[in-house]
Each structure stands twice: as C-alpha cells, then as structure tokens.
Write a protein that holds these residues in place. Structure first.
Motif, mmCIF file in Angstrom:
data_model
loop_
_atom_site.group_PDB
_atom_site.id
_atom_site.type_symbol
_atom_site.label_atom_id
_atom_site.label_comp_id
_atom_site.label_asym_id
_atom_site.label_seq_id
_atom_site.Cartn_x
_atom_site.Cartn_y
_atom_site.Cartn_z
ATOM 1 N N GLU A 24 0.751 -1.159 -0.104
ATOM 2 C CA GLU A 24 -0.037 -0.019 0.161
ATOM 3 C C GLU A 24 0.963 1.334 0.157
ATOM 4 N N GLU B 266 -9.217 8.168 2.257
ATOM 5 C CA GLU B 266 -8.532 7.552 3.146
ATOM 6 C C GLU B 266 -8.244 6.053 2.929
ATOM 7 N N PHE C 73 0.175 4.471 0.598
ATOM 8 C CA PHE C 73 0.039 5.504 1.655
ATOM 9 C C PHE C 73 -0.125 6.911 0.961
ATOM 10 N N TYR D 246 2.505 14.429 5.687
ATOM 11 C CA TYR D 246 3.205 13.311 6.718
ATOM 12 C C TYR D 246 3.929 14.070 7.436
ATOM 13 N N GLY E 53 -4.436 2.802 1.077
ATOM 14 C CA GLY E 53 -4.389 2.632 2.343
ATOM 15 C C GLY E 53 -4.038 4.061 3.172
ATOM 16 N N CYS E 54 -4.370 5.116 2.961
ATOM 17 C CA CYS E 54 -3.845 6.218 3.397
ATOM 18 C C CYS E 54 -4.045 6.328 4.980
ATOM 19 N N LEU E 55 -5.011 5.665 5.392
ATOM 20 C CA LEU E 55 -5.621 5.789 7.018
ATOM 21 C C LEU E 55 -4.490 5.078 7.476
ATOM 22 N N SER E 56 -3.858 3.999 7.156
ATOM 23 C CA SER E 56 -2.621 3.309 7.699
ATOM 24 C C SER E 56 -1.452 4.089 7.699
ATOM 25 N N GLY E 57 -1.400 4.835 6.765
ATOM 26 C CA GLY E 57 -0.209 5.711 6.807
ATOM 27 C C GLY E 57 -0.121 6.600 7.725
#
Lengths: 236, 242, 224
Positions: free
Chosen positions: B93, C77, B95, B109, C81-85
């Motif tokens: 993934e 999100e 992200f 981030y 998988g942005c929420l995991s990020g």
C-alpha cells in the motif's frame, strides 16, 4: 472442556424451556379467565410483554458483551454479543408483530407514534443495522471491534431516543393509550404473566447458549481444517 | 530520533510469543524473533505464513492478541507513540493521497511526524528519490514506479532508524529497485536496522545479514546469513514450503 | 498544542482534497436540490402546508446530503491505504476523528448555506427575523448528525456496500437530533417562541453527548 460444558448447559436449558413453555401455554389458554372488555385477543398480552422484556434484556447483554470485548478482546464475548443481538431482534420482531394485532381491535388503530412504540421500532432498526454490519464486514481483525462500537453506541442511544420522543409528544399531546403498566391486573392475570416471563426467559437462555455453542463449533471446525492444512469450504 | 532509545540489548525488535487471532482465524501462532540492530534481517515464508501480519504488528498497525513485543527497546503497546518516530514503513500500500502533489503528501506526513526543517527535508528527500522535478504534480498522475519512489521517500522522511519493508520488491520497476537498494545500503552504513519480508529468496538472500523463515505463524529457522551457504539456504526454504 | 496542530493538519488536508476534486460538495448540493424539487412535486404544498411540512423536507435534504458527504470522507482514506499511513505517525487518534469531523461539518454547513436560499425560493417563504435562530438550529443539528456520522462512516468504510451501510446505521441513531432539529425549525417558521429555547437546549445537549461518545469510541474503530 468449555465447549462440552456449554453444550450440556444448552441441552438442560432447552429442556427447562420446553417445560416452562408448556406450563405457560396452559396458563394462558386454560387457567387465566377471559378478560371482560377485551376478550380473547387480550391473551396476546402474555406473549407481547414478556417478549419485550426479553428483547430488551438481550440488547443489554449485547451492550455489556461488546463493552467487555473492547477491554478484554476475548472471542467468546464477541460471539455472545452477536448471538444476543440476533435473538434480541427475533423477540423484538415478535413485539412489533403482536403489538398491532392486539392494538387494532382494542384501540381501533394498528400503530401510533407514541414514545414506547416508536422507541421499540428504532431499537429494532438499530440492531437490524448492527447485524447487517456484521454480515457485511469482512472476516478480519477489525470486525469484532467495529461491531462492538456499534453495539455500544446503539444501546446508549436508546434512552436518548425514548426521552426525545416522549418530550416531543408531550409538546403535542397525543392520546394516552396505555394506562399505568400492569395497573389493576387481577391476580390470575399477574400470575400468568409471571409464568410467561419465566418461560420466555428460559427460551432466551436456551437459544443464547445454543447459538454460542454453534458458533464455537464453527470455530473448532475451522481450526481443525487449518491444522490439517486444508482450506475450509466457503460458507455463505 | 537518530538513536534508538533505552536499548541495553542489541536488538531493534524483540518478539516473544507474539500471536494474532481474529474471529476464527489464527494469523500468527507464536513468533519469537530478535532482530539485531544494524543488520538487514529478511523474513521468508510463503503466502499465509504470517509475514505481513507480523510486520503490521511491528509497525503498530495491529495489536497482538498475546505475547510481548519490544521495538527499539520500548514496549510496543505502552510506548506506541514513542516507537512510531523510529519506524519507517514501505508496504504494497502506498499511503499516498492521489489528489495531493508529491510535495503536499510529504508535507502532510512530515507535519504529523513533527519533522523540524520540513521544507528543506522534503526537497532533500524528493531529490534523493529523483522526483524533485515532479514535486508539484499530483500523485494520481504518477507512473507506478514514480508513486513507489514517492512512497519510499515518505517512509524515510522523518529519519527513522528502523525500516520495515513488506514485500518491497514486488512490482517495482528497475529505477525504484535502485532507489530502494540505495536506501537499504544507507541504513546499513548508518548501523540502522532493516526488517524486510519477501518470498523472493534469491534477492532476499543476497542482501540479508540475518535470515528468518516463517511457517504457519511460527519462526522455524533463524540464523546469520553468513552461517549458511546458498545451497543450505535453498534447502531450508524448500523445506518450509512443505 | 500538538493535538491542535495535528487536528488542523488533518482538517486542512481534507479541505485541500475537497477543493481539488469538489466531489463531495457537488454531489451533496445536487442531491439535496433534487430532494427539494421532488418533494415540491410530491406535495404541491400551499402556504399552510409549507409551514407544516417544510421543516421535515429541509432536514431530509440536509441529512441525505450529509450522508453523501460522509461517505466520501473516508473514501479518500481507503484509497492507497492512507489511513494506515496516518496511523503510522505518532499522532493522537482523537485528533484524526476531530479533524475529519470538522471537515465534514464544514462541507455540510457550506452545502446548507447554499441550499437554504433555494428552500426559501422554492417554497415562497419570506424570512427576516427568523434567520438568526434558523442558522443556529442548522448549526446545532448538523453538529449532531455529523458527529455520529463521522464515527459511523469510519466503520462503514470497511464494509462492502458502504454507501448503503452508512445511512442504515446512521438514521436510527440520529432520530433524537432529527426530532429536535425539525421541531425547532417548525417553531421558528411558524413564529412560535414557546418551547423553542428548550428544543435548542436539547439539541445542544445531544451534540455534546454524541461528540463525546464518538470521540471515546473512535480509538477502537482504528485499532486492529
């Protein structure tokens, strides 16, 4: 072993529930005299009220199990929450079906949006949604957590719903239909009601235990498949 | 964040009986694994062996059902927030927010990681993954390889000292492989730690200093790579597939 | 301080994403506008009737549009998988919830602000002194349903059929908010002041209850 003990308990509870139901049916259809003004249809009361009580108890157990699950993460509590909600929905459906059948000949209407009826309907909707969520969540590490959150939120919402509807309805007075609960119930009637409540409670416990046993067996079967390194068959 | 704190032991990751069950599935039976500091540890195993689950637990995305886990000498559950700054994660993934530019993704981030010299650091990182010329284009319009390089940049933006890589080479183009190798090399030189999972045993074996093989949720072998010849390793790996 | 910074970072990121795509806003506006039009056909209301059913129509439009926005909120999100990020970073989980909630609140309020004139126009209302209390009720009602909505959207984002799952979960739970909002809107449109303040106080109480409960439960939604 836990599973075997639970299985025995479920069997015993089923036997007791059978006995209690036969006793309750005798009380309702033979022992208790016909209500003077309402006639035979009043006998539905002996199923309606105990079902309401049991469904509320079931949702309460679902709430407690969900809460306990979030703190302990024990699989058994997740299963208990699910089983309890399923059975609660069944009893709540009984309440919603028997209610109008009783109401129509007595009040002349099937349904009225008073606080108690509306809250029961909302309660039913919340837990049907809860079960739907469980069905649509993929099997995985999040499922039990998410279901537990809804199980808690849904139950906490119930008193809020009840208060707001009651408050709204007193602003716009609706006919008061139900008298004080159980008021002026003749002794044979209250005896019958008590027996019916016990019978429903026994039935609930038997169903709950049975449902938990089935789910634990399912886990066991999956575990055995995994041990044997065979893919378990798809379940619908 | 350059020094792993509180570490009396020489291990970046210490797992004792780490298990994960959910519903009726047991994803990880019981993992005991010490990942030495300053090395590259490769975690092998076929699909479903529990590699990804273990890495997600180490990354703090999943809570183990039982067992003890220490990262950088800190308790994984009690000091989770302190650990997150030490960890850099690359997984399949990405992200990345498709509708934010490369720079905006890193800035977002970076703020959450509390990177001090944010602007300069973002530019530096983008230069290292060779994306500085596309800093202001949206991630959605990147090719797969570019997006992967941006994901790698995101992973070391906050100067972590433990790198967790989940199947990092899967589907990577050549340029991204080079970027990733540079990053791992840099980590090794700085005596930082790399833990990677892979089912590509050729690639894994060549870069690893330590080798662990996972089978059905348990570590069945764990040795320094130097102790094994290529043939011995291949035999072990084959055995784990049985 | 750090908490607020994180909250603000999440909030600004959502605003920026929405500004880029305008997906949630356009869907919400168009849908709510359609609700107003359809109800107009369905009831063909005269002036008396508008005062009776108008508040209900308005809140159906608002809440249905709100659900569309909430559904979008976690779609971005889920992608990549942005929420995991975000969860990998050392940030407070409560800040994620509050940041997402504020963004949703913001979108829904903007949509409502655009819709309200259309409502007045379509149903031939003339509003003057009613406007300030009406805006207050809109704010309180929207805070209430977006507070639970953000929590439930995070849950339903994990399911198949998430577009269906969210309203099914949300609507029974927000019954108290809908009652409060519709009733107070009705009182305002009918120039009745009696009971209005207690309805508004009730709405404010629900907002506090729902916001606190959802913040507490959100941690468990993110955890695996």
């Amino acid at each position: 072993m836990r599973l075997e003990r639970l299985h025995t308990a479920a069997n015993v509870a089923t036997a007791i529930a059978w006995g209690a139901i036969v006793w309750a049916l005798y009380m309702v259809f033979h022992f208790v005299p016909m209500e003077r003004t309402m006639g035979n249809v009043q006998r539905i009361f002996y199923f309606h009220v105990p079902s309401a009580m049991v469904s509320f108890l079931a949702f309460f157990i679902c709430f407690l199990a969900s809460l306990a699950y979030l703190f302990t993460r024990r699989r058994g509590l997740d299963i208990a929450a699910q089983a309890s909600a399923e059975i609660g929905v069944v009893f709540c459906s009984v309440v919603l079906i028997t209610g109008p059948i009783w109401a129509k000949p007595i009040w002349g209407i099937w349904w009225t949006w008073d606080a108690r009826l509306t809250t029961t309907l909302v309660l039913w909707l919340i837990y049907v949604a809860y079960l739907m969520l469980r069905a649509y969540l993929p099997e995985g590490s999040r499922k039990a957590n998410l279901a537990a959150v809804v199980g808690i939120l849904g139950f906490l919402d119930v008193p809020v719903v009840y208060m707001s509807i009651r408050w709204w309805r007193t602003q716009h007075p609706a006919p008061v239909i139900m008298g004080g609960k159980g008021s002026g119930l003749a002794p044979p009637m209250s005896q019958t009601l008590r027996v019916c409540m016990i019978a429903m409670l026994c039935l609930f416990i038997a169903l709950l235990l049975r449902r938990i046993v089935v789910e634990l067996l399912q886990d066991e079967v999956d575990h055995l498949y995994r041990e044997a390194d065979v893919a378990p068959p798809e379940r619908g | 964040m350059n020094q792993a704190g509180g570490g009396a032991t020489g291990y970046a990751v210490e797992a004792r009986g780490v298990a994960k069950r959910f519903g009726r599935i047991t994803a990880l039976r019981s993992v005991d694994l010490d990942v030495p500091r300053g090395g590259v540890t490769a975690l092998f195993g076929h699909n479903g062996a529990g590699k990804t689950t273990f890495l997600r637990i180490a990354a703090g995305l999943m809570r183990p059902t039982s067992g003890e886990l220490k990262i950088a000498g800190l308790d994984a559950h009690k000091e989770a927030a302190a650990i997150r700054g030490h960890l850099g994660v690359v997984s399949h993934e990405l992200f990345l927010y498709g509708d934010l530019s490369a720079m905006e993704n890193l800035r977002f981030y970076g703020r959450l990681y509390q990177v001090d010299d944010l602007e300069a650091r973002c530019e530096e990182v983008l230069t290292r993954v060779d994306l500085i010329h596309r800093a202001n284009s949206r991630a959605r319009h990147f090719s797969r390889g570019m997006a992967q390089r941006l994901a790698i940049a995101r992973a070391f933006l906050h100067r972590p000292d433990i790198l967790l890589l989940d199947e990092p080479y899967t589907g990577l183009d050549q340029r991204s492989v080079a970027t990733l190798n540079e990053l791992i090399e840099g980590f090794r030189e700085a005596h930082h730690t790399v833990l990677l999972t892979t089912h590509d045993h050729h690639l894994g074996f060549t870069m690893a200093t330590d080798i662990a093989i996972l089978r059905r949720g348990e570590v069945i072998h764990h040795t320094p790579a130097a102790a094994l010849s290529r043939e011995e390793f291949d035999a072990l790996y084959e055995e784990s597939l049985q | 301080m750090r908490f607020l910074q994180q909250l603000f970072t999440i909030f600004m990121k959502d605003l920026r994403l929405e500004w880029r795509t305008r997906e949630a806003m356009s869907a919400m506006l168009l849908f709510a506008l359609l609700v107003l039009v359809i109800f107009n056909f369905a009831f063909n209301p005269d002036r008396e009737m508008v005062l009776a059913i108008g508040p209900g129509i308005l809140w159906v439009a608002f809440t249905f549009a709100g659900v569309l926005g909430l559904n979008r909120a976690f779609a971005s999100e889920q992608e990549n998988g942005c929420l995991s990020g975000v969860l990998l970073t050392p940030m407070d989980r409560g800040a994620i919830y509050l940041g997402k909630w504020l963004a949703n609140l913001c979108f829904t309020l903007i949509a409502e602000a655009i819709l309200l004139p259309f409502f007045v126009l379509f149903f031939n209302l003339s509003l003057t002194t009613e406007i300030p209390p009406l805006l207050l009720v809109c704010l309180l009602g929207t805070i209430g349903f977006t507070a639970v909505g953000t929590l439930l959207a995070a849950i339903s984002a994990n399911t198949r059929l998430r577009e269906v799952m969210l309203p099914v979960l949300l609507f029974p739970i927000i019954v108290p908010v809908i009652i409060g909002a519709v009733q107070s809107t009705g009182l305002i449109l009918n120039h009745e002041t009696e009971g209005l303040t207690s309805f508004i106080r009730m709405l404010a109480l629900y907002d506090v209850i729902f916001l606190v409960t959802s913040t507490l439960l959100f941690d468990f939604v993110l955890e695996e």
